[in-house]
Design a protein around this motif. Sequence first.
Motif, mmCIF file in Angstrom:
data_model
loop_
_atom_site.group_PDB
_atom_site.id
_atom_site.type_symbol
_atom_site.label_atom_id
_atom_site.label_comp_id
_atom_site.label_asym_id
_atom_site.label_seq_id
_atom_site.Cartn_x
_atom_site.Cartn_y
_atom_site.Cartn_z
ATOM 1 N N TYR A 96 0.847 -1.189 0.000
ATOM 2 C CA TYR A 96 0.000 0.000 0.000
ATOM 3 C C TYR A 96 0.887 1.244 0.000
ATOM 4 O O TYR A 96 1.792 1.374 0.823
ATOM 5 N N TYR A 97 0.588 2.135 -0.925
ATOM 6 C CA TYR A 97 1.345 3.360 -1.086
ATOM 7 C C TYR A 97 0.458 4.571 -0.806
ATOM 8 O O TYR A 97 -0.714 4.593 -1.168
ATOM 9 N N CYS A 98 1.064 5.567 -0.197
ATOM 10 C CA CYS A 98 0.412 6.854 -0.004
ATOM 11 C C CYS A 98 1.038 7.845 -0.975
ATOM 12 O O CYS A 98 2.256 7.809 -1.222
ATOM 13 N N ALA A 99 0.209 8.723 -1.519
ATOM 14 C CA ALA A 99 0.705 9.699 -2.483
ATOM 15 C C ALA A 99 -0.011 11.026 -2.281
ATOM 16 O O ALA A 99 -1.129 11.066 -1.762
ATOM 17 N N ALA A 100 0.643 12.090 -2.714
ATOM 18 C CA ALA A 100 0.081 13.434 -2.552
ATOM 19 C C ALA A 100 0.172 14.206 -3.850
ATOM 20 O O ALA A 100 1.114 14.038 -4.634
ATOM 21 N N ARG A 101 -0.816 15.036 -4.066
ATOM 22 C CA ARG A 101 -0.779 15.952 -5.197
ATOM 23 C C ARG A 101 -1.441 17.251 -4.777
ATOM 24 O O ARG A 101 -2.340 17.268 -3.926
ATOM 25 N N LEU A 102 -0.983 18.330 -5.366
ATOM 26 C CA LEU A 102 -1.661 19.599 -5.166
ATOM 27 C C LEU A 102 -3.037 19.529 -5.829
ATOM 28 O O LEU A 102 -3.218 18.828 -6.832
ATOM 29 N N LEU A 103 -3.992 20.217 -5.283
ATOM 30 C CA LEU A 103 -5.374 20.098 -5.736
ATOM 31 C C LEU A 103 -5.529 20.427 -7.223
ATOM 32 O O LEU A 103 -6.393 19.871 -7.894
ATOM 33 N N TRP A 104 -4.714 21.337 -7.739
ATOM 34 C CA TRP A 104 -4.851 21.754 -9.130
ATOM 35 C C TRP A 104 -3.978 20.947 -10.082
ATOM 36 O O TRP A 104 -3.904 21.253 -11.270
ATOM 37 N N GLU A 105 -3.299 19.945 -9.560
ATOM 38 C CA GLU A 105 -2.488 19.094 -10.418
ATOM 39 C C GLU A 105 -3.234 17.787 -10.705
ATOM 40 O O GLU A 105 -3.969 17.285 -9.863
ATOM 41 N N GLY A 106 -3.012 17.243 -11.860
ATOM 42 C CA GLY A 106 -3.768 16.057 -12.257
ATOM 43 C C GLY A 106 -3.186 14.750 -11.771
ATOM 44 O O GLY A 106 -3.907 13.752 -11.667
ATOM 45 N N GLU A 107 -1.905 14.731 -11.477
ATOM 46 C CA GLU A 107 -1.259 13.482 -11.112
ATOM 47 C C GLU A 107 -0.658 13.568 -9.715
ATOM 48 O O GLU A 107 -0.266 14.637 -9.261
ATOM 49 N N TYR A 108 -0.591 12.414 -9.075
ATOM 50 C CA TYR A 108 0.065 12.338 -7.779
ATOM 51 C C TYR A 108 1.573 12.362 -8.012
ATOM 52 O O TYR A 108 2.123 11.465 -8.646
ATOM 53 N N ARG A 109 2.198 13.389 -7.461
ATOM 54 C CA ARG A 109 3.614 13.596 -7.740
ATOM 55 C C ARG A 109 4.518 12.998 -6.668
ATOM 56 O O ARG A 109 5.621 12.567 -6.946
ATOM 57 N N TYR A 110 4.016 13.000 -5.440
ATOM 58 C CA TYR A 110 4.861 12.596 -4.313
ATOM 59 C C TYR A 110 4.379 11.252 -3.780
ATOM 60 O O TYR A 110 3.187 11.074 -3.510
ATOM 61 N N TRP A 111 5.309 10.341 -3.617
ATOM 62 C CA TRP A 111 4.970 8.972 -3.224
ATOM 63 C C TRP A 111 5.834 8.515 -2.060
ATOM 64 O O TRP A 111 7.010 8.882 -1.950
ATOM 65 N N GLY A 112 5.235 7.687 -1.230
ATOM 66 C CA GLY A 112 5.995 7.028 -0.187
ATOM 67 C C GLY A 112 6.583 5.721 -0.691
ATOM 68 O O GLY A 112 6.381 5.332 -1.844
#
Length: 121
Positions: A96-112
């Motif tokens: 299981y991976y957690c990821a983050a993206r800025l609300l106005w970005e379409g893709e999850y850029r940051y991953w654990g």
Amino acid sequence: QVHIVESGGGSVQPGESARLSCVVSGYTLDLDYYSIGWFRQAPGKGREGVACIGVKAGNTYYADSVRGRSTISVDSAKNTVYLDLNDLKPEDTAVYYCAARLLWEGEYRYWGQGTQVTVSS
């Protein structure tokens, strides 16, 4: 730069529950501007989106595979997002991976790096 660390995985028996944690950190990070998602990848399969949450609005989405037996939540004071999984099944076995993206970005850029959940009797 955003840094993500997951924890809470392990081995459980079918029908049991697990709580996964995702700590999000970064210089000047304001989690209100992010959507946080949980994904998983089972052996030999592609990555699957499990759940996500818009932190400030609190809107959530769940994949059909976990809807009704999982909850995603945020503790903003701790910059931590939780994924509670209930009534676990062997098919929930995955990293299981957690990821983050800025609300106005379409893709999850940051991953654990991911945390392993194994469901087996």
